[in-house]
Design a protein around this motif. Structure first.
Motif, PDB file in Angstrom:
ATOM      1  N   LEU A 142       0.828  -1.217   0.000  1.00  0.00           N
ATOM      2  CA  LEU A 142       0.000   0.000   0.000  1.00  0.00           C
ATOM      3  C   LEU A 142       0.860   1.265   0.000  1.00  0.00           C
ATOM      4  N   GLY A 143       2.132   1.099  -0.285  1.00  0.00           N
ATOM      5  CA  GLY A 143       3.020   2.267  -0.366  1.00  0.00           C
ATOM      6  C   GLY A 143       3.193   2.965   0.965  1.00  0.00           C
ATOM      7  N   LEU A 163       6.434   9.621   6.852  1.00  0.00           N
ATOM      8  CA  LEU A 163       7.395  10.719   7.018  1.00  0.00           C
ATOM      9  C   LEU A 163       7.722  10.898   8.489  1.00  0.00           C
ATOM     10  N   GLU A 208      -6.826  15.288   2.038  1.00  0.00           N
ATOM     11  CA  GLU A 208      -5.553  14.598   2.192  1.00  0.00           C
ATOM     12  C   GLU A 208      -5.740  13.140   1.790  1.00  0.00           C
ATOM     13  N   GLY A 245      -4.309   9.381   1.801  1.00  0.00           N
ATOM     14  CA  GLY A 245      -3.355   8.513   2.496  1.00  0.00           C
ATOM     15  C   GLY A 245      -2.750   9.157   3.728  1.00  0.00           C
ATOM     16  N   PRO A 246      -3.567   9.512   4.733  1.00  0.00           N
ATOM     17  CA  PRO A 246      -3.034  10.162   5.936  1.00  0.00           C
ATOM     18  C   PRO A 246      -2.122   9.264   6.765  1.00  0.00           C
ATOM     19  N   VAL A 281      -8.580  10.611   3.443  1.00  0.00           N
ATOM     20  CA  VAL A 281      -9.061   9.322   2.917  1.00  0.00           C
ATOM     21  C   VAL A 281      -7.964   8.272   3.043  1.00  0.00           C
ATOM     22  N   GLU A 282      -8.170   7.316   3.934  1.00  0.00           N
ATOM     23  CA  GLU A 282      -7.171   6.259   4.182  1.00  0.00           C
ATOM     24  C   GLU A 282      -7.798   4.891   3.886  1.00  0.00           C
ATOM     25  N   TYR A 283      -7.102   4.118   3.073  1.00  0.00           N
ATOM     26  CA  TYR A 283      -7.630   2.827   2.633  1.00  0.00           C
ATOM     27  C   TYR A 283      -7.424   1.730   3.681  1.00  0.00           C
ATOM     28  N   ARG A 326     -11.620   4.647   2.865  1.00  0.00           N
ATOM     29  CA  ARG A 326     -11.993   4.319   1.486  1.00  0.00           C
ATOM     30  C   ARG A 326     -10.751   4.267   0.600  1.00  0.00           C
ATOM     31  N   ILE A 365      -9.163   5.836  -2.436  1.00  0.00           N
ATOM     32  CA  ILE A 365      -9.352   7.142  -3.083  1.00  0.00           C
ATOM     33  C   ILE A 365      -9.810   6.996  -4.528  1.00  0.00           C
ATOM     34  N   LEU A 385       1.705  10.940  -1.422  1.00  0.00           N
ATOM     35  CA  LEU A 385       0.920   9.939  -2.158  1.00  0.00           C
ATOM     36  C   LEU A 385       1.481   8.525  -2.038  1.00  0.00           C
ATOM     37  N   TYR A 445       2.456   3.634  -5.583  1.00  0.00           N
ATOM     38  CA  TYR A 445       2.033   2.647  -6.588  1.00  0.00           C
ATOM     39  C   TYR A 445       0.835   3.120  -7.415  1.00  0.00           C
TER      40      TYR A 445
HETATM   41  N1  SAM Z   1       0.597  10.643   5.066  1.00  0.00           N
HETATM   42  C1  SAM Z   1       1.436   9.670   5.739  1.00  0.00           C
HETATM   43  C2  SAM Z   1       2.819  10.260   5.908  1.00  0.00           C
HETATM   44  O1  SAM Z   1       3.118  11.244   5.223  1.00  0.00           O
HETATM   45  O2  SAM Z   1       3.572   9.745   6.717  1.00  0.00           O
HETATM   46  C3  SAM Z   1       1.494   8.335   4.968  1.00  0.00           C
HETATM   47  C4  SAM Z   1       1.879   8.434   3.518  1.00  0.00           C
HETATM   48  S1  SAM Z   1       2.169   6.856   2.748  1.00  0.00           S
HETATM   49  C5  SAM Z   1       3.343   7.300   1.525  1.00  0.00           C
HETATM   50  C6  SAM Z   1       0.741   6.579   1.726  1.00  0.00           C
HETATM   51  C7  SAM Z   1      -0.564   6.304   2.471  1.00  0.00           C
HETATM   52  O3  SAM Z   1      -1.596   6.055   1.512  1.00  0.00           O
HETATM   53  C8  SAM Z   1      -0.566   5.073   3.386  1.00  0.00           C
HETATM   54  O4  SAM Z   1      -1.125   5.418   4.623  1.00  0.00           O
HETATM   55  C9  SAM Z   1      -1.458   4.061   2.658  1.00  0.00           C
HETATM   56  O5  SAM Z   1      -2.097   3.147   3.509  1.00  0.00           O
HETATM   57  C10 SAM Z   1      -2.425   4.992   1.953  1.00  0.00           C
HETATM   58  N2  SAM Z   1      -3.068   4.399   0.767  1.00  0.00           N
HETATM   59  C11 SAM Z   1      -2.573   3.458  -0.066  1.00  0.00           C
HETATM   60  N3  SAM Z   1      -3.453   3.192  -1.043  1.00  0.00           N
HETATM   61  C12 SAM Z   1      -4.522   4.001  -0.851  1.00  0.00           C
HETATM   62  C13 SAM Z   1      -5.757   4.189  -1.545  1.00  0.00           C
HETATM   63  N4  SAM Z   1      -6.056   3.486  -2.629  1.00  0.00           N
HETATM   64  N5  SAM Z   1      -6.629   5.099  -1.047  1.00  0.00           N
HETATM   65  C14 SAM Z   1      -6.328   5.820   0.068  1.00  0.00           C
HETATM   66  N6  SAM Z   1      -5.182   5.669   0.763  1.00  0.00           N
HETATM   67  C15 SAM Z   1      -4.287   4.782   0.308  1.00  0.00           C
END
Ligand code: SAM
Length: 286
Positions: free
Chosen positions: A27-28, A32, A55, A57-58, A77-79, A102, A104, A126, A129
């Motif tokens: 899920l990437g 940070l 925002e 992927g929080p 929106v966090e999956y 959900r 995104i 973001l 992937y």
């Molecule tokens: N915002 C946080 C930070 O900066 O530390 C996490 C960023 S991390 C690179 C990407 C976030 O996107 C992860 O929390 C992941 O679970 C979420 N994510 C992955 N696929 C997603 C999707 N399809 N819809 C929403 N969120 C998603």
């Protein structure tokens, strides 16, 4: 109890392991851990109380916590269900924060935007992937975003800001530079993430032009850019002739010449302005 600051691998491991969770590479999830970078991303969005911020992927909420103190409203929106429950626990008391569990890519952005007041901004670290589908979805939505700030893989930032004729130049470059003003705010080292990804990153900012021309021509531009870069070594004449836009190759050749474009040029050499004039010329034919 105020939540711990998320600024070290140790804190992240503790928060996750207390719930039997671990970062999910699929899920990437690269979080940070550097306050300066988090604040730099938020500052690039120039967020204030008149803004509603989306925002994507929080994660554990490190960026969310900064944004929610600056914006009138944040929709995050966090999956991932596990991260979502952590977010609810950590940040659920903020009344101007709406958390959605959900994907995104499956969210109806028009409905989401209708529930917000003020200027709409997108700010996100973001998930790498699905970077390109997310950016295209936001741009195609027709929503009058005021600003978008993304932390993306450095290679994506290079593609977004590439010059015609280079190998990085592609449909993403053309569409985003047509859609808005594109700026590269700064580079971000892989060492400020936990876990550390294999690539460096960069902050990019897109300020959509929000004029009628962009809205009206966006679908045509998209069709032309996709056709031109599908087989990027082909001449623009051959690339577009398989797209059914013109009855004959001769007619297409005449049209290109009329637009001041040599039909034998490769599509990848056309500037954004040249794609735009082709799109406008096609629009007038209808
Ligand atoms: N915002 C946080 C930070 O900066 O530390 C996490 C960023 S991390 C690179 C990407 C976030 O996107 C992860 O929390 C992941 O679970 C979420 N994510 C992955 N696929 C997603 C999707 N399809 N819809 C929403 N969120 C998603």
């Amino acid at each position: 109890m105020p939540p711990d600051k998320i600024n070290s691998p140790k804190i992240i491991r503790e928060i996750l392991s207390a719930r039997n969770l671990a970062p999910r590479k699929s899920l990437g999830q690269n979080f940070l851990i550097d306050d300066n970078v988090l604040h730099k991303i938020a500052a690039a969005g120039q967020v204030d109380a008149g803004d509603a911020v989306l925002e994507i992927g929080p994660g554990l909420g490190a960026l969310t916590e900064i944004l929610v103190k600056q914006a009138g409203k944040v929709v995050a929106v966090e999956y991932d269900r596990g991260l979502f429950s952590i977010l609810k626990e950590r940040l659920g008391d903020y009344r101007n924060l709406e958390l959605l569990n959900r994907d995104i890519l499956a969210v109806d952005l028009t409905v989401l935007a209708a529930g917000c007041q003020g200027s709409l901004k997108v700010i996100a670290n973001l998930p790498y992937y699905i970077t390109t589908p997310i950016i295209f979805k936001l741009a195609e939505s027709g929503i009058p975003w005021e600003t978008m700030v993304f932390l993306v893989q450095k290679e994506v930032a290079q593609r977004i800001t590439a010059a015609p004729g280079t190998k990085e130049y592609g449909a993403l470059t053309v569409m985003l530079n047509f859609y808005g003003k594109v700026e590269r705010i700064g580079n971000v080292s892989r060492t400020v993430f936990y876990p550390e990804p294999d690539v460096d990153s960069a902050i990019v900012k897109i300020s959509p032009y929000r004029n009628r021309e962009v809205q009206a021509l966006y679908p045509r531009m998209s069709q032309l850019a996709q056709a031109a870069f599908r087989q990027r070594r082909k001449t623009i004449l051959n690339a577009l002739s398989s797209d059914g836009l013109f009855q004959s190759k001769e007619e297409l050749g005449r049209f290109l010449t009329e637009q001041g474009i040599d039909p034998n040029r490769r599509g990848e050499t056309l500037s954004v302005a040249e794609f735009r004039s082709l799109a406008a010329g096609l629009g007038f034919r209808e």
